[in-house]
Design a protein around this motif. Structure first.
Motif, short mmCIF file in Angstrom:
data_model
loop_
_atom_site.label_atom_id
_atom_site.label_comp_id
_atom_site.label_asym_id
_atom_site.label_seq_id
_atom_site.Cartn_x
_atom_site.Cartn_y
_atom_site.Cartn_z
N MET A 1 6.44 -50.52 97.52
CA MET A 1 6.30 -49.15 97.07
C MET A 1 6.20 -49.13 95.54
N LYS A 2 5.18 -48.50 95.05
CA LYS A 2 4.97 -48.41 93.60
C LYS A 2 5.82 -47.28 93.02
N LYS A 3 6.54 -47.60 91.95
CA LYS A 3 7.37 -46.59 91.30
C LYS A 3 6.50 -45.71 90.41
N PRO A 4 6.83 -44.44 90.31
CA PRO A 4 6.04 -43.56 89.43
C PRO A 4 6.20 -43.97 87.97
N GLN A 5 5.12 -43.86 87.23
CA GLN A 5 5.13 -44.21 85.82
C GLN A 5 5.29 -42.94 84.98
N ARG A 6 6.06 -43.03 83.94
CA ARG A 6 6.23 -41.92 83.02
C ARG A 6 5.87 -42.42 81.63
N ALA A 7 4.82 -41.88 81.08
CA ALA A 7 4.40 -42.27 79.74
C ALA A 7 5.35 -41.67 78.71
N PRO A 8 5.62 -42.39 77.63
CA PRO A 8 6.46 -41.81 76.58
C PRO A 8 5.79 -40.59 75.97
N ASN A 9 6.58 -39.60 75.66
CA ASN A 9 6.04 -38.41 74.99
C ASN A 9 7.11 -37.74 74.16
N PHE A 10 6.68 -36.84 73.30
CA PHE A 10 7.61 -36.12 72.44
C PHE A 10 8.38 -35.09 73.25
N CYS A 11 9.58 -34.80 72.83
CA CYS A 11 10.37 -33.77 73.50
C CYS A 11 9.65 -32.43 73.37
N SER A 12 9.78 -31.62 74.38
CA SER A 12 9.14 -30.31 74.37
C SER A 12 9.60 -29.50 73.15
N GLY A 13 8.64 -29.03 72.38
CA GLY A 13 8.95 -28.20 71.22
C GLY A 13 9.31 -28.96 69.96
N CYS A 14 9.39 -30.29 70.03
CA CYS A 14 9.76 -31.07 68.84
C CYS A 14 8.64 -31.03 67.81
N PRO A 15 8.97 -30.80 66.54
CA PRO A 15 7.93 -30.75 65.52
C PRO A 15 7.27 -32.10 65.24
N HIS A 16 7.85 -33.20 65.69
CA HIS A 16 7.29 -34.51 65.41
C HIS A 16 5.93 -34.72 66.09
N ASN A 17 5.70 -34.02 67.21
CA ASN A 17 4.43 -34.22 67.89
C ASN A 17 3.26 -33.77 67.04
N ARG A 18 3.50 -32.94 66.06
CA ARG A 18 2.45 -32.49 65.15
C ARG A 18 2.63 -33.07 63.75
N SER A 19 3.85 -33.24 63.33
CA SER A 19 4.11 -33.66 61.96
C SER A 19 3.85 -35.14 61.72
N THR A 20 3.66 -35.93 62.76
CA THR A 20 3.33 -37.34 62.56
C THR A 20 1.85 -37.55 62.23
N ARG A 21 1.05 -36.52 62.35
CA ARG A 21 -0.39 -36.63 62.05
C ARG A 21 -0.60 -36.70 60.54
N VAL A 22 -1.69 -37.37 60.16
CA VAL A 22 -2.04 -37.50 58.74
C VAL A 22 -3.49 -37.06 58.54
N PRO A 23 -3.88 -36.77 57.30
CA PRO A 23 -5.27 -36.35 57.05
C PRO A 23 -6.26 -37.41 57.51
#
Length: 162
Positions: A1-23
């Motif tokens: 039986m294959k276990k479900p995979q969960r990709a890493p992601n930012f916490c919901s609402g965390c500003p890091h998901n946007r603030s890690t971007r650069v020009p």
């Protein structure tokens, strides 16, 4: 039986998901935690991961041997308070062209969401950096402008320019 995979992601609402971007055309250096996820999201933009507290330090060795003029380094407020402040001090002493993006969320999220030990506010972090001789600073909190030498940045601006 294959276990479900969960990709890493930012916490919901965390500003890091946007603030890690650069020009566009810029590169960021990462540390552990949320900034490593930025490497997964865009491996051509966010490169070279370091241990906790050494964010950006590898640029001190790279910089003299490249035509690249400037980099960004992502640094969470928890890591900054733990030992990352020393990396910033080293960059100041070495006079290298680097922009540290201290990403504030008030938590050490990657290890369970603990409070940051020092409890420094964004204004206190900025005041500390000013005392160390940082020349240009901007912040996204309305009280940022209370810190001499710091300007209030509109969140829609994204990352500061070089």
């Amino acid at each position: 039986m294959k276990k479900p995979q969960r990709a890493p992601n930012f916490c919901s609402g965390c500003p890091h998901n946007r603030s890690t971007r650069v020009p566009e055309g810029s590169r960021a250096l990462a540390g552990i935690g949320c900034h490593t996820m930025a490497m997964i999201a865009d491996p051509l933009t966010t490169t070279t991961v370091s241990h906790m507290g050494a964010e950006g330090v590898m640029w001190l060795g790279q910089q003299p041997f490249t035509n690249e003029r400037h980099v960004f380094a992502n640094l969470g407020d928890g890591t900054f308070s733990h030992s990352g402040f020393l990396a910033v001090r080293q960059a100041i002493a070495a006079h290298v062209p680097i922009t540290y993006k201290i990403l504030y969320n008030g938590f050490v999220s990657m290890t369970g969401g603990q409070s940051v030990e020092t409890g420094l506010s964004p204004q206190q972090i900025l005041a500390t950096l000013a005392a160390e001789g940082v020349q240009k600073m901007s912040g996204g909190h309305r009280r940022t402008s209370e810190v001499p030498g710091c300007r209030l940045a509109d969140r829609r601006e994204g990352a500061p320019s070089q």
